[in-house]
Design an enzyme around this catalytic site. Structure first.
Site, PDB file in Angstrom:
ATOM      1  N   ASN A  22       9.316  16.839  34.350  1.00  0.00           N
ATOM      2  CA  ASN A  22       8.067  16.634  35.089  1.00  0.00           C
ATOM      3  C   ASN A  22       7.213  17.894  34.996  1.00  0.00           C
ATOM      4  OD1 ASN A  22       8.781  18.454  37.367  1.00  0.00           O
ATOM      5  ND2 ASN A  22      10.409  16.951  37.650  1.00  0.00           N
ATOM      6  N   ARG A  23       6.069  17.887  35.675  1.00  0.00           N
ATOM      7  CA  ARG A  23       5.066  18.946  35.484  1.00  0.00           C
ATOM      8  C   ARG A  23       5.334  20.225  36.282  1.00  0.00           C
ATOM      9  NH1 ARG A  23      -0.447  17.074  37.134  1.00  0.00           N
ATOM     10  NH2 ARG A  23      -1.038  19.124  36.360  1.00  0.00           N
TER      11      ARG A  23
END
Ligand code: C5P
Length: 211
Positions: A22-23
């Site tokens: 994820n980011r």
């Protein structure tokens, strides 16, 4: 105090070169660890793969996936009085991780996934007198979700932020957060640097530990 902080994303590998993630950049967790160390606390930072320098005076434990983060956090818990779970743990992992790189021609167009353990929920039975702090990254109004997670995960405090805002959440230096405690009105902080959010959080933990 002795404080255990988690940070960063986890990577859930499909093979040695490909992963689901994820980011998260780890900035919020690293800032919380730096703020705690600055106050003279003894800090252990369990982090997924990030491109950040270890804050001064902080002991760092590197992990890759959610199961490794769970084990490192479980091991660290015994010697610590507070747990700050700032990591963005991947919710799912591929069912199979191949030992060698899968050839493009051999790849299927579907990845079978299975859920990762929830670290906070898994460690809740071991909480005892420890202070547990979680984060809730939401899009839109985070209040309802934050309250649900506060109780469901047995937390003392949850730090909620709206990750759809340009100056909050992933990969920026600032954050807009609301602190939801169990026995108090929520406190919305102004736009702050992540280090300042970390300081507010550590001040809250110090206050809670004194009570
Ligand atoms: O449920 P959600 O992922 O939004 O909850 C966020 C909080 O739960 C964060 O504090 C995060 O570190 C923690 N978490 C966890 N284990 C997971 C997923 C999230 O401890 N598998």
């Amino acid at each position: 105090m002795k404080i255990l902080v988690t940070a960063g994303p986890t990577r859930e590998h499909l093979d040695p070169v490909r992963f689901l993630s994820n980011r998260s950049t780890g900035r919020m967790g690293f800032a919380a660890a730096a703020a705690a160390a600055e106050r003279g606390h003894e800090v252990t930072l369990v982090t997924g793969p990030v491109a950040l320098d270890t804050p001064a005076g902080v002991r760092r434990v590197d992990v890759v996936n959610a199961r490794e983060m769970l084990e490192a956090t479980r091991r660290g818990l015994a010697g610590n009085e507070a747990l700050v779970m700032a990591a963005a743990v991947a919710d799912w992992r591929p069912k199979v991780c191949e030992a060698v790189k899968v050839k493009k021609s051999a790849m299927l167009p579907v990845i079978e996934i299975e859920p990762n353990p929830d670290i906070l929920k898994t460690l809740l039975p071991l909480k005892g007198e420890r202070v547990f702090v979680g984060f809730a990254a939401e899009t839109g109004d985070p209040a309802a979700e934050a309250r649900r997670k506060l109780y469901e995960k047995g937390l003392d405090l949850i730090v909620a932020n709206d990750v759809s805002l340009p100056d909050a959440g992933f990969a920026v230096e600032t954050n807009r957060v609301t602190l939801f405690g169990r026995d108090a009105e929520p406190v919305t902080l102004p736009l702050l640097s992540k280090l300042e959010v970390g300081r507010a959080l550590i001040a809250w933990i110090e206050g809670k530990a004194k009570r």
